[in-house]
Design a protein around this motif. Structure first.
Motif, mmCIF file in Angstrom:
data_model
loop_
_atom_site.group_PDB
_atom_site.id
_atom_site.type_symbol
_atom_site.label_atom_id
_atom_site.label_comp_id
_atom_site.label_asym_id
_atom_site.label_seq_id
_atom_site.Cartn_x
_atom_site.Cartn_y
_atom_site.Cartn_z
ATOM 1 N N HIS A 75 -12.299 -2.211 3.048
ATOM 2 C CA HIS A 75 -11.939 -2.225 1.633
ATOM 3 C C HIS A 75 -10.828 -1.209 1.430
ATOM 4 C CE1 HIS A 75 -15.611 -4.538 1.173
ATOM 5 N NE2 HIS A 75 -16.292 -3.550 1.763
ATOM 6 N N LEU A 76 -9.628 -1.697 1.069
ATOM 7 C CA LEU A 76 -8.448 -0.836 0.956
ATOM 8 C C LEU A 76 -7.937 -0.841 -0.478
ATOM 9 C CD1 LEU A 76 -6.613 -1.950 4.222
ATOM 10 C CD2 LEU A 76 -8.281 -0.103 3.928
ATOM 11 N N ILE A 77 -7.306 0.258 -0.865
ATOM 12 C CA ILE A 77 -6.815 0.425 -2.245
ATOM 13 C C ILE A 77 -5.298 0.344 -2.226
ATOM 14 C CG2 ILE A 77 -6.765 1.953 -4.244
ATOM 15 C CD1 ILE A 77 -9.339 3.244 -3.111
ATOM 16 N N ASP A 78 -4.729 -0.660 -2.934
ATOM 17 C CA ASP A 78 -3.271 -0.845 -2.899
ATOM 18 C C ASP A 78 -2.584 0.116 -3.856
ATOM 19 O OD1 ASP A 78 -3.506 -1.883 -5.479
ATOM 20 O OD2 ASP A 78 -3.308 -3.970 -4.853
ATOM 21 N N LYS A 79 -1.252 0.025 -3.929
ATOM 22 C CA LYS A 79 -0.467 0.974 -4.722
ATOM 23 C C LYS A 79 -0.750 0.860 -6.220
ATOM 24 C CE LYS A 79 3.556 -2.104 -4.802
ATOM 25 N NZ LYS A 79 4.975 -2.281 -4.364
ATOM 26 N N PHE A 110 0.812 -1.224 0.000
ATOM 27 C CA PHE A 110 0.000 0.000 0.000
ATOM 28 C C PHE A 110 0.847 1.277 0.000
ATOM 29 C CE2 PHE A 110 -2.792 -3.319 1.452
ATOM 30 C CZ PHE A 110 -4.000 -3.013 0.853
ATOM 31 N N ASN A 111 2.162 1.101 -0.247
ATOM 32 C CA ASN A 111 3.074 2.246 -0.399
ATOM 33 C C ASN A 111 3.023 3.160 0.831
ATOM 34 O OD1 ASN A 111 5.054 3.580 -1.892
ATOM 35 N ND2 ASN A 111 3.588 5.024 -2.779
ATOM 36 N N LEU A 112 3.064 2.556 2.026
ATOM 37 C CA LEU A 112 2.984 3.318 3.277
ATOM 38 C C LEU A 112 4.393 3.566 3.805
ATOM 39 C CD1 LEU A 112 0.002 1.445 4.953
ATOM 40 C CD2 LEU A 112 -0.059 3.521 3.563
ATOM 41 N N ILE A 134 -4.211 -3.303 14.877
ATOM 42 C CA ILE A 134 -5.183 -3.875 13.947
ATOM 43 C C ILE A 134 -4.575 -5.126 13.301
ATOM 44 C CG2 ILE A 134 -6.653 -3.444 11.955
ATOM 45 C CD1 ILE A 134 -6.380 -0.481 12.459
ATOM 46 N N ILE A 135 -5.304 -6.239 13.380
ATOM 47 C CA ILE A 135 -4.913 -7.478 12.701
ATOM 48 C C ILE A 135 -5.816 -7.628 11.481
ATOM 49 C CG2 ILE A 135 -4.653 -9.965 12.917
ATOM 50 C CD1 ILE A 135 -4.440 -9.583 15.927
ATOM 51 N N LEU A 136 -5.193 -7.766 10.312
ATOM 52 C CA LEU A 136 -5.925 -7.824 9.047
ATOM 53 C C LEU A 136 -5.729 -9.186 8.386
ATOM 54 C CD1 LEU A 136 -4.779 -4.339 7.729
ATOM 55 C CD2 LEU A 136 -7.079 -4.877 8.502
ATOM 56 N N GLN A 137 -6.816 -9.826 8.034
ATOM 57 C CA GLN A 137 -6.753 -11.058 7.252
ATOM 58 C C GLN A 137 -7.369 -10.781 5.885
ATOM 59 O OE1 GLN A 137 -8.698 -14.444 8.931
ATOM 60 N NE2 GLN A 137 -8.184 -15.800 7.239
ATOM 61 N N GLU A 138 -6.545 -10.905 4.850
ATOM 62 C CA GLU A 138 -7.048 -10.608 3.511
ATOM 63 C C GLU A 138 -8.015 -11.702 3.076
ATOM 64 O OE1 GLU A 138 -4.167 -9.847 0.515
ATOM 65 O OE2 GLU A 138 -5.663 -9.125 -0.907
ATOM 66 N N ILE A 139 -9.168 -11.270 2.655
ATOM 67 C CA ILE A 139 -10.206 -12.214 2.214
ATOM 68 C C ILE A 139 -10.660 -11.855 0.802
ATOM 69 C CG2 ILE A 139 -11.014 -12.795 4.526
ATOM 70 C CD1 ILE A 139 -13.227 -10.727 4.196
ATOM 71 N N THR A 140 -9.764 -11.217 0.040
ATOM 72 C CA THR A 140 -10.124 -10.818 -1.325
ATOM 73 C C THR A 140 -10.528 -12.029 -2.156
ATOM 74 O OG1 THR A 140 -8.573 -8.975 -1.174
ATOM 75 C CG2 THR A 140 -9.335 -9.606 -3.375
ATOM 76 N N SER A 141 -9.702 -13.074 -2.070
ATOM 77 C CA SER A 141 -10.017 -14.261 -2.877
ATOM 78 C C SER A 141 -11.301 -14.918 -2.397
ATOM 79 C CB SER A 141 -8.856 -15.259 -2.812
ATOM 80 O OG SER A 141 -8.624 -15.660 -1.468
ATOM 81 N N LEU A 142 -11.497 -14.894 -1.053
ATOM 82 C CA LEU A 142 -12.709 -15.492 -0.514
ATOM 83 C C LEU A 142 -13.941 -14.712 -0.954
ATOM 84 C CD1 LEU A 142 -13.768 -17.752 1.295
ATOM 85 C CD2 LEU A 142 -13.566 -16.193 3.244
ATOM 86 N N VAL A 170 -7.469 4.210 1.787
ATOM 87 C CA VAL A 170 -8.720 3.792 2.407
ATOM 88 C C VAL A 170 -9.876 4.089 1.456
ATOM 89 C CG1 VAL A 170 -10.258 4.059 4.381
ATOM 90 C CG2 VAL A 170 -7.790 4.240 4.700
ATOM 91 N N ASP A 171 -10.653 3.074 1.136
ATOM 92 C CA ASP A 171 -11.810 3.243 0.261
ATOM 93 C C ASP A 171 -12.759 4.300 0.826
ATOM 94 O OD1 ASP A 171 -13.626 1.979 -1.969
ATOM 95 O OD2 ASP A 171 -14.864 2.075 -0.179
ATOM 96 N N GLU A 172 -13.357 5.092 -0.056
ATOM 97 C CA GLU A 172 -14.217 6.207 0.367
ATOM 98 C C GLU A 172 -15.368 5.731 1.251
ATOM 99 O OE1 GLU A 172 -15.500 8.598 -2.871
ATOM 100 O OE2 GLU A 172 -17.009 9.672 -1.703
#
Length: 680
Positions: free
Chosen positions: A205-209, A160-162, A234-242, A178-180
């Motif tokens: 819902h987050l927007i990557d680089k 996310f280029n942070l 904050i613990i984040l589990q990506e569930i994009t594929s799910l 961060v999604d609007e």
């Protein structure tokens, strides 16, 4: 330049201090840095002398500092506060004590700042959690109370280029990751976590680089130090594929096969016969266990048995699924290479159209990381208990009546009590008389609507040695049903040295450093009390303005060292000549002032009293003293004004006495003169 401290005096007092010390002057609505020591310069990374708070620190920090400085002057008493700063992805915590100093029409603040290490239990837990998640499929970020990014795991930060240079001075809502639609929800979750609530399983819902939207399930937990929340983990589990596969499920028509394909991408999936023979597995099973497909198909599921569970565990499993019920539990399995791993296992009986069980569908989620985390947290808790039992802090738990239920070993080590002497003892029995009322205010509060956390300073009585000052926080816990006090928990730290320093600084602020007599600030502090006593007792007050006759000659003839010793002896002689209730002040140089109390309101009788006091002063000075075998018996000239006859204003009384002194010196030295009517 302040007349409170010279540069040399400030350096002498605080130059070697390990704490950052700031001496500030209030100018309009801001505060100017007058003196700072080297530790203070390093803390703020600049030379601030002559500048204002608003020019030196960031606005949100300046707001907190100015608010507490103003509160110090408003209440004219010490204020203690804590704040956090974030520099180069690091959390830093400071505790500041501010002391008000009033000089004539100027207002000053003496601020002493300590850097406080974050509490050990919190730091250990956070560092462990970060290390656990570093190489897992989970991502972690740490957000400050100001909504700024403190830290993110490397992969997430790269995705996310942070980078620090991009995030510096910005909140997470100032950059387009961060999604609007997510932003207001994320802000709400963070605010709830900052209040101590645990927020779990929230969709973000987050927007990557690359501009792609990625979906995460998020858990929010607050991080605290000394019972104060300073950041959110904050613990984040990506569930994009799910998510994508879930969308596919909605449109797919292949039922079980589609479900199997979808779940296979995020979980280990096995199909077994009703006797436990493995019929099929997905690729994740092969990848996670190290077996080849042919090594599993046709073999019993016991191939994964680690021997961890008792036989009764599997008896209950088979009883459940053979009766057509879904079974779920944590299971410890073994890989082909012998490694142990934990699974969140769900077994679903699959029935035919007749309702008969034909197969079992087993879905496994690897929870080894969570199990290790819980194990480590348990170890941390045990370590925390060990630290608590060996810390120098004073930790006590009492019931609602203030009777001790638990006291940490510090009470035994530092106060000399045995453990059996403390349990059941009213806590106020450990306190000095000055602190008992403070403690009773805590336990005798009529209503407690919620858990309360408050700061408190108490002085403890040692059984064998001197008293000990402590500062800490107490928490009042309530019974959930009755809403009555269950217990009071207090954690305190010794501050005896700080209290002694505050006493010393207060003394220096109100006394002349050479003669140890009161100074002008002492005069203005005490005179309103003297004036009130005079009104109540219906007496008058005389202001004696003293000027030494030819004192300058002593410095010129014998040197400044003898001159300083001469002034000390002169001050002692004056003090010994007046009464205990009279106030002797050194204004500066060879000018002194005496506030003579308890005089008659009748002029003739008062004049006799004044003459008697002056005679005592002259007699004592005539006796004199020796310095380096040289005998001194000085004379003085005195100007006198009377309260309330001449004025009720202290400034006017001093000015009238000064004028009378001037007229007396014009006629002859070693004399006195009363303020004349024409002068007022």
């Amino acid at each position: 330049m302040s007349s409170v401290f010279s540069v040399e005096q400030f350096e002498l007092l605080f130059g070697k201090s390990h704490d950052a010390v700031f001496f500030m002057e209030k100018v309009n609505e801001d505060y100017r840095y007058v003196h700072v020591n080297e530790v203070a310069k390093k803390l703020i990374n600049m030379e601030p002398t002559g500048k204002f708070v608003g020019q030196v620190v960031s606005p949100h920090i300046a707001k907190n500092i100015l608010q507490n400085y103003n509160l110090t002057l408003q209440n004219c008493e010490q204020v203690d506060f804590e704040d956090y700063t974030y520099a180069e992805m690091e959390v830093r915590k400071q505790r500041t004590s501010t002391i008000p100093i009033i000089e004539a029409d100027k207002q000053y603040i003496l601020a002493i700042t300590k850097e406080v290490h974050l509490s050990r239990d919190m730091e250990d837990k956070y560092l462990f959690m970060r290390s656990v998640f570093l190489k897992s499929f989970l991502s972690t970020i740490l957000i400050s109370n100001e909504m700024c990014l403190i830290e993110a795991d490397p992969k997430f930060a790269d995705d996310f280029n942070l980078r620090p240079e991009i995030m510096k001075g910005k909140t997470i809502f100032d950059i387009p990751f961060v999604d609007e639609k997510t932003a207001p929800h994320l802000r709400e979750y963070l605010q709830l976590a900052q209040k101590g609530e645990n927020i779990t399983s929230k969709m973000l819902h987050l927007i990557d680089k690359n501009g792609q939207t990625r979906h995460y399930s998020a858990t929010f937990s607050s991080l605290t130090s000394n019972d104060e929340i300073f950041a959110v983990f904050i613990i984040l589990q990506e569930i994009t594929s799910l998510i994508k596969q879930g969308q596919a499920l909605k449109t797919a028509s292949h039922g079980l096969e589609t479900f199997k394909n979808a779940i296979s991408s995020v979980a280990d999936v096995l199909f077994t016969s009703i006797d436990g023979t493995i019929l099929d597995v997905n690729e994740r099973v092969l990848k996670n266990t190290g077996y080849q497909r042919e090594e599993l198909i046709g073999h019993n599921h016991r191939i994964f048995n680690s021997g961890h569970h008792e036989p009764e565990f599997f008896v209950k499993l088979w009883d459940t699924i053979k009766n057509g019920y879904i079974w779920r539990n944590d299971v410890c399995n073994r890989k082909k290479n012998g490694d142990i791993y934990w699974m969140d296992m769900t077994i679903i009986p699959l029935k035919n159209i007749k309702g008969e069980i034909e197969q079992f569908l087993s879905i496994h989620y690897n929870i080894s990381s969570e199990k290790r985390l819980m194990s480590e947290l348990y170890k941390i808790e045990q370590t925390f208990r060990a630290i608590t039992e060996n810390t120098n802090d004073f930790i006590v738990i009492t019931n609602q009546s203030g009777e001790i239920k638990y006291a940490s070993p510090s009470y035994m080590r530092k106060l000399g009590y045995r453990s059996d002497e403390l349990i059941g003892l009213p806590y106020e029995c450990l306190l000095t008389s000055d602190s008992i009322d403070t403690w009773r205010d805590v336990i005798e509060q009529p209503q407690h609507s919620a858990i309360q956390e408050q700061k408190i300073e108490l002085q403890l009585r040692s059984k064998f040695s001197g008293d000990i000052w402590t500062e800490g926080n107490y928490t009042i816990s309530l019974e959930l049903m009755e809403q009555e006090v269950a217990e009071i928990v207090m954690v305190s730290r010794e501050i005896t040295e700080r209290k002694e320093l505050e006493t010393r600084l207060t003394y220096l602020a109100y006394h002349d450093s050479l003669t140890q007599l009161g100074n002008r600030r002492k005069l203005y502090k005490e005179f309103p009390k003297i004036e009130e006593r005079a009104k109540v007792s219906q007496t008058s007050i005389a202001i004696f303005y003293l000027d030494g006759d030819n004192f300058k000659r002593i410095n010129d003839q014998y040197g400044h060292d003898v001159g300083d010793e001469f002034l000390k002896c002169f001050g002692q002689s004056i003090v010994s000549s007046v009464r205990h209730d009279d106030l002797v002040i050194r204004l500066g140089g060879d000018e002194f002032l005496i506030v003579v109390t308890g005089l008659s309101l009748e002029e003739f009788e008062r004049m006799e009293q004044i003459q008697h006091i002056i005679d005592r002063i002259k007699t004592q000075l005539a006796i004199g003293w020796k310095i380096n075998n040289v005998h001194f018996s000085p004379t003085i000239t005195i100007g006198i004004s009377i309260f309330p006859d001449h004025s009720s204003s202290l400034d006017e009384l001093i000015d009238l006495a000064d004028q009378a002194l001037y007229e007396a010196k014009q006629k002859s030295r070693n004399s006195f003169r009363l303020c004349q009517e024409s002068q007022f």
